[in-house]
Scaffold this motif. Structure first.
Motif, PDB file in Angstrom:
ATOM      1  N   GLU A   7       0.845  -1.201   0.000  1.00  0.00           N
ATOM      2  CA  GLU A   7       0.000   0.000   0.000  1.00  0.00           C
ATOM      3  C   GLU A   7       0.882   1.254   0.000  1.00  0.00           C
ATOM      4  O   GLU A   7       0.639   2.221  -0.732  1.00  0.00           O
ATOM      5  CB  GLU A   7      -0.893  -0.016   1.250  1.00  0.00           C
ATOM      6  N   ALA A   8       1.943   1.201   0.807  1.00  0.00           N
ATOM      7  CA  ALA A   8       2.888   2.324   0.898  1.00  0.00           C
ATOM      8  C   ALA A   8       3.614   2.510  -0.437  1.00  0.00           C
ATOM      9  O   ALA A   8       3.808   3.631  -0.900  1.00  0.00           O
ATOM     10  CB  ALA A   8       3.892   2.074   2.027  1.00  0.00           C
ATOM     11  N   VAL A   9       4.003   1.394  -1.058  1.00  0.00           N
ATOM     12  CA  VAL A   9       4.672   1.459  -2.367  1.00  0.00           C
ATOM     13  C   VAL A   9       3.725   2.065  -3.405  1.00  0.00           C
ATOM     14  O   VAL A   9       4.117   2.951  -4.168  1.00  0.00           O
ATOM     15  CB  VAL A   9       5.124   0.042  -2.822  1.00  0.00           C
ATOM     16  N   ALA A  10       2.481   1.591  -3.414  1.00  0.00           N
ATOM     17  CA  ALA A  10       1.493   2.095  -4.383  1.00  0.00           C
ATOM     18  C   ALA A  10       1.290   3.597  -4.219  1.00  0.00           C
ATOM     19  O   ALA A  10       1.152   4.325  -5.212  1.00  0.00           O
ATOM     20  CB  ALA A  10       0.167   1.361  -4.217  1.00  0.00           C
ATOM     21  N   SER A  11       1.304   4.069  -2.970  1.00  0.00           N
ATOM     22  CA  SER A  11       1.073   5.506  -2.741  1.00  0.00           C
ATOM     23  C   SER A  11       2.200   6.349  -3.328  1.00  0.00           C
ATOM     24  O   SER A  11       1.973   7.479  -3.752  1.00  0.00           O
ATOM     25  CB  SER A  11       0.884   5.800  -1.258  1.00  0.00           C
ATOM     26  N   THR A  12       3.428   5.803  -3.397  1.00  0.00           N
ATOM     27  CA  THR A  12       4.527   6.554  -4.026  1.00  0.00           C
ATOM     28  C   THR A  12       4.298   6.686  -5.537  1.00  0.00           C
ATOM     29  O   THR A  12       4.851   7.555  -6.184  1.00  0.00           O
ATOM     30  CB  THR A  12       5.909   5.897  -3.784  1.00  0.00           C
ATOM     31  N   HIS A  13       3.482   5.788  -6.093  1.00  0.00           N
ATOM     32  CA  HIS A  13       3.120   5.864  -7.522  1.00  0.00           C
ATOM     33  C   HIS A  13       1.785   6.595  -7.720  1.00  0.00           C
ATOM     34  O   HIS A  13       1.225   6.567  -8.803  1.00  0.00           O
ATOM     35  CB  HIS A  13       3.002   4.446  -8.108  1.00  0.00           C
ATOM     36  N   ARG A  14       1.278   7.186  -6.617  1.00  0.00           N
ATOM     37  CA  ARG A  14      -0.010   7.890  -6.634  1.00  0.00           C
ATOM     38  C   ARG A  14      -1.155   6.979  -7.073  1.00  0.00           C
ATOM     39  O   ARG A  14      -1.995   7.351  -7.881  1.00  0.00           O
ATOM     40  CB  ARG A  14       0.053   9.141  -7.515  1.00  0.00           C
ATOM     41  N   GLY A 161      16.778   1.334 -10.027  1.00  0.00           N
ATOM     42  CA  GLY A 161      15.979   2.287  -9.242  1.00  0.00           C
ATOM     43  C   GLY A 161      14.563   2.433  -9.754  1.00  0.00           C
ATOM     44  O   GLY A 161      14.042   1.585 -10.474  1.00  0.00           O
ATOM     45  N   MET A 162      13.943   3.534  -9.352  1.00  0.00           N
ATOM     46  CA  MET A 162      12.549   3.823  -9.709  1.00  0.00           C
ATOM     47  C   MET A 162      12.442   4.102 -11.207  1.00  0.00           C
ATOM     48  O   MET A 162      13.354   4.663 -11.796  1.00  0.00           O
ATOM     49  CB  MET A 162      12.073   5.079  -8.965  1.00  0.00           C
ATOM     50  N   THR A 163      11.313   3.715 -11.797  1.00  0.00           N
ATOM     51  CA  THR A 163      11.065   4.101 -13.192  1.00  0.00           C
ATOM     52  C   THR A 163       9.967   5.154 -13.199  1.00  0.00           C
ATOM     53  O   THR A 163       8.807   4.864 -12.945  1.00  0.00           O
ATOM     54  CB  THR A 163      10.656   2.886 -14.054  1.00  0.00           C
ATOM     55  N   THR A 164      10.366   6.386 -13.456  1.00  0.00           N
ATOM     56  CA  THR A 164       9.428   7.498 -13.589  1.00  0.00           C
ATOM     57  C   THR A 164       9.645   8.074 -14.982  1.00  0.00           C
ATOM     58  O   THR A 164      10.630   7.744 -15.644  1.00  0.00           O
ATOM     59  CB  THR A 164       9.711   8.586 -12.549  1.00  0.00           C
ATOM     60  N   GLU A 165       8.753   8.949 -15.403  1.00  0.00           N
ATOM     61  CA  GLU A 165       8.924   9.580 -16.717  1.00  0.00           C
ATOM     62  C   GLU A 165      10.297  10.254 -16.797  1.00  0.00           C
ATOM     63  O   GLU A 165      11.016  10.135 -17.784  1.00  0.00           O
ATOM     64  CB  GLU A 165       7.809  10.605 -16.965  1.00  0.00           C
ATOM     65  N   VAL A 192      10.682  -0.324 -21.663  1.00  0.00           N
ATOM     66  CA  VAL A 192      11.289  -0.377 -20.333  1.00  0.00           C
ATOM     67  C   VAL A 192      11.002  -1.782 -19.799  1.00  0.00           C
ATOM     68  O   VAL A 192       9.843  -2.170 -19.659  1.00  0.00           O
ATOM     69  CB  VAL A 192      10.695   0.691 -19.390  1.00  0.00           C
ATOM     70  N   ALA A 193      12.068  -2.550 -19.549  1.00  0.00           N
ATOM     71  CA  ALA A 193      11.918  -3.924 -19.057  1.00  0.00           C
ATOM     72  C   ALA A 193      12.187  -3.943 -17.557  1.00  0.00           C
ATOM     73  O   ALA A 193      13.234  -3.458 -17.108  1.00  0.00           O
ATOM     74  CB  ALA A 193      12.900  -4.841 -19.790  1.00  0.00           C
ATOM     75  N   SER A 194      11.246  -4.490 -16.771  1.00  0.00           N
ATOM     76  CA  SER A 194      11.372  -4.510 -15.300  1.00  0.00           C
ATOM     77  C   SER A 194      11.565  -5.945 -14.816  1.00  0.00           C
ATOM     78  O   SER A 194      10.807  -6.833 -15.188  1.00  0.00           O
ATOM     79  CB  SER A 194      10.116  -3.924 -14.656  1.00  0.00           C
ATOM     80  N   TYR A 195      12.576  -6.132 -13.973  1.00  0.00           N
ATOM     81  CA  TYR A 195      12.923  -7.474 -13.493  1.00  0.00           C
ATOM     82  C   TYR A 195      12.481  -7.743 -12.062  1.00  0.00           C
ATOM     83  O   TYR A 195      12.510  -8.873 -11.615  1.00  0.00           O
ATOM     84  CB  TYR A 195      14.441  -7.694 -13.597  1.00  0.00           C
ATOM     85  N   GLU A 196      12.143  -6.682 -11.325  1.00  0.00           N
ATOM     86  CA  GLU A 196      11.749  -6.883  -9.928  1.00  0.00           C
ATOM     87  C   GLU A 196      10.469  -6.124  -9.645  1.00  0.00           C
ATOM     88  O   GLU A 196      10.118  -5.200 -10.377  1.00  0.00           O
ATOM     89  CB  GLU A 196      12.866  -6.402  -8.993  1.00  0.00           C
ATOM     90  N   ASN A 197       9.798  -6.534  -8.566  1.00  0.00           N
ATOM     91  CA  ASN A 197       8.525  -5.865  -8.273  1.00  0.00           C
ATOM     92  C   ASN A 197       8.788  -4.458  -7.728  1.00  0.00           C
ATOM     93  O   ASN A 197       9.896  -4.161  -7.276  1.00  0.00           O
ATOM     94  CB  ASN A 197       7.646  -6.735  -7.358  1.00  0.00           C
ATOM     95  N   PRO A 198       7.768  -3.593  -7.785  1.00  0.00           N
ATOM     96  CA  PRO A 198       7.967  -2.179  -7.441  1.00  0.00           C
ATOM     97  C   PRO A 198       8.384  -1.926  -6.002  1.00  0.00           C
ATOM     98  O   PRO A 198       8.777  -0.822  -5.658  1.00  0.00           O
ATOM     99  CB  PRO A 198       6.587  -1.551  -7.701  1.00  0.00           C
ATOM    100  N   SER A 199       8.297  -2.962  -5.124  1.00  0.00           N
ATOM    101  CA  SER A 199       8.668  -2.730  -3.720  1.00  0.00           C
ATOM    102  C   SER A 199      10.184  -2.831  -3.519  1.00  0.00           C
ATOM    103  O   SER A 199      10.687  -2.542  -2.438  1.00  0.00           O
ATOM    104  CB  SER A 199       7.947  -3.728  -2.809  1.00  0.00           C
ATOM    105  N   VAL A 200      10.934  -3.244  -4.545  1.00  0.00           N
ATOM    106  CA  VAL A 200      12.400  -3.314  -4.440  1.00  0.00           C
ATOM    107  C   VAL A 200      12.952  -1.927  -4.787  1.00  0.00           C
ATOM    108  O   VAL A 200      12.798  -1.468  -5.912  1.00  0.00           O
ATOM    109  CB  VAL A 200      12.964  -4.388  -5.397  1.00  0.00           C
ATOM    110  N   PRO A 201      13.604  -1.233  -3.820  1.00  0.00           N
ATOM    111  CA  PRO A 201      14.003   0.156  -4.072  1.00  0.00           C
ATOM    112  C   PRO A 201      15.016   0.288  -5.216  1.00  0.00           C
ATOM    113  O   PRO A 201      14.842   1.075  -6.126  1.00  0.00           O
ATOM    114  CB  PRO A 201      14.610   0.614  -2.739  1.00  0.00           C
ATOM    115  N   GLN A 202      16.108  -0.503  -5.190  1.00  0.00           N
ATOM    116  CA  GLN A 202      17.118  -0.405  -6.254  1.00  0.00           C
ATOM    117  C   GLN A 202      16.906  -1.512  -7.280  1.00  0.00           C
ATOM    118  O   GLN A 202      17.800  -2.297  -7.557  1.00  0.00           O
ATOM    119  CB  GLN A 202      18.535  -0.479  -5.660  1.00  0.00           C
ATOM    120  N   ARG A 203      15.691  -1.548  -7.833  1.00  0.00           N
ATOM    121  CA  ARG A 203      15.379  -2.675  -8.704  1.00  0.00           C
ATOM    122  C   ARG A 203      16.045  -2.538 -10.072  1.00  0.00           C
ATOM    123  O   ARG A 203      16.313  -1.448 -10.545  1.00  0.00           O
ATOM    124  CB  ARG A 203      13.875  -2.848  -8.849  1.00  0.00           C
ATOM    125  N   ARG A 204      16.266  -3.713 -10.678  1.00  0.00           N
ATOM    126  CA  ARG A 204      16.936  -3.749 -11.974  1.00  0.00           C
ATOM    127  C   ARG A 204      15.935  -3.520 -13.102  1.00  0.00           C
ATOM    128  O   ARG A 204      14.890  -4.162 -13.172  1.00  0.00           O
ATOM    129  CB  ARG A 204      17.608  -5.114 -12.160  1.00  0.00           C
TER     130      ARG A 204
END
Length: 213
Positions: A7-14, A161-165, A192-204
């Motif tokens: 829930e906390a992770v989702a809120s960072t993505h609004r 890390g985070m993927t933002t615009e 943009v290819a994502s290897y880890e779920n959004p809760s991993v801060p330094q994700r690949r």
């Protein structure tokens, strides 16, 4: 606790996390070690430095579950799409069971004509595990489409890390600097290819430049 964390992770993505995501989240957490890689062939690797290396790969044709979203922010679009795909992977499919996770999940983006920002629509794609490639389970969600994607040749570069615009536009710009002037890849459409779920801060993640057919 797991739901509160997501829930906390989702809120960072609004994005607000619906309660019905508790089941899929728990299931994904249980199976997090078993992730099937999307098959590919490495054609060449370039550059020695950790930050400078990039790789050319060929991905075979295959079946993907795809969702397109056009939320105000990139992070909102990919979050909403991935929640739909998680429900499909976890149970909301014609076989009624957990299908298994594959990596990476792809987010196909387009740049505006000026090349200064992303177009709103993002296509998010999940590769169906090998056992379901011939006969993909049907999604119960009508917004998920099973698509046979053609073989793909890409040039890829890792970032973390985070993927933002903002981070995506920066990575695209850095990659162009690295490649120099070339007409072998498409301009305007990227993955943009994502290897880890959004809760991993330094994700690949990787940025993929698509080679011209």
């Amino acid at each position: 606790r797991l739901f509160a964390h997501w829930e906390a992770v989702a809120s960072t993505h609004r994005v607000s996390l619906p309660r019905d995501m508790a089941g899929p989240i728990a299931q994904m957490a249980r199976h997090r070690q078993a992730r099937e890689p999307v098959p590919y062939v490495s054609l060449s690797q370039h550059g020695k430095g950790e930050g400078a290396a990039y790789e050319e790969r060929r991905y075979p044709a295959g079946k993907w579950a795809c969702v397109t979203m056009g939320e105000p922010m990139y992070e909102q679009s990919i979050s909403m799409s991935f929640m739909k795909l998680m429900r499909y992977i976890c149970k909301e499919n014609s076989v009624g069971c957990y299908l298994g996770m594959t990596v990476p999940v792809l987010n196909e983006i387009r740049l505006t004509k000026e090349g200064t920002e992303l177009e709103r629509e993002v296509l998010t794609a999940y590769y169906l595990p090998g056992e379901f490639q011939q006969n993909p389970p049907v999604p119960t969600d009508p917004e998920i489409h099973i698509t046979e994607r053609a073989p793909l040749r890409v040039i890829t570069r890792v970032f973390y890390g985070m993927t933002t615009e903002e981070t995506i536009l920066r990575e695209i710009s850095l990659f162009w600097e690295l490649l120099g002037s070339t007409d072998t890849v498409l301009r305007g459409t990227y993955i943009v290819a994502s290897y880890e779920n959004p809760s991993v801060p330094q994700r690949r993640n990787e940025i993929w430049f698509i080679c011209q057919a």
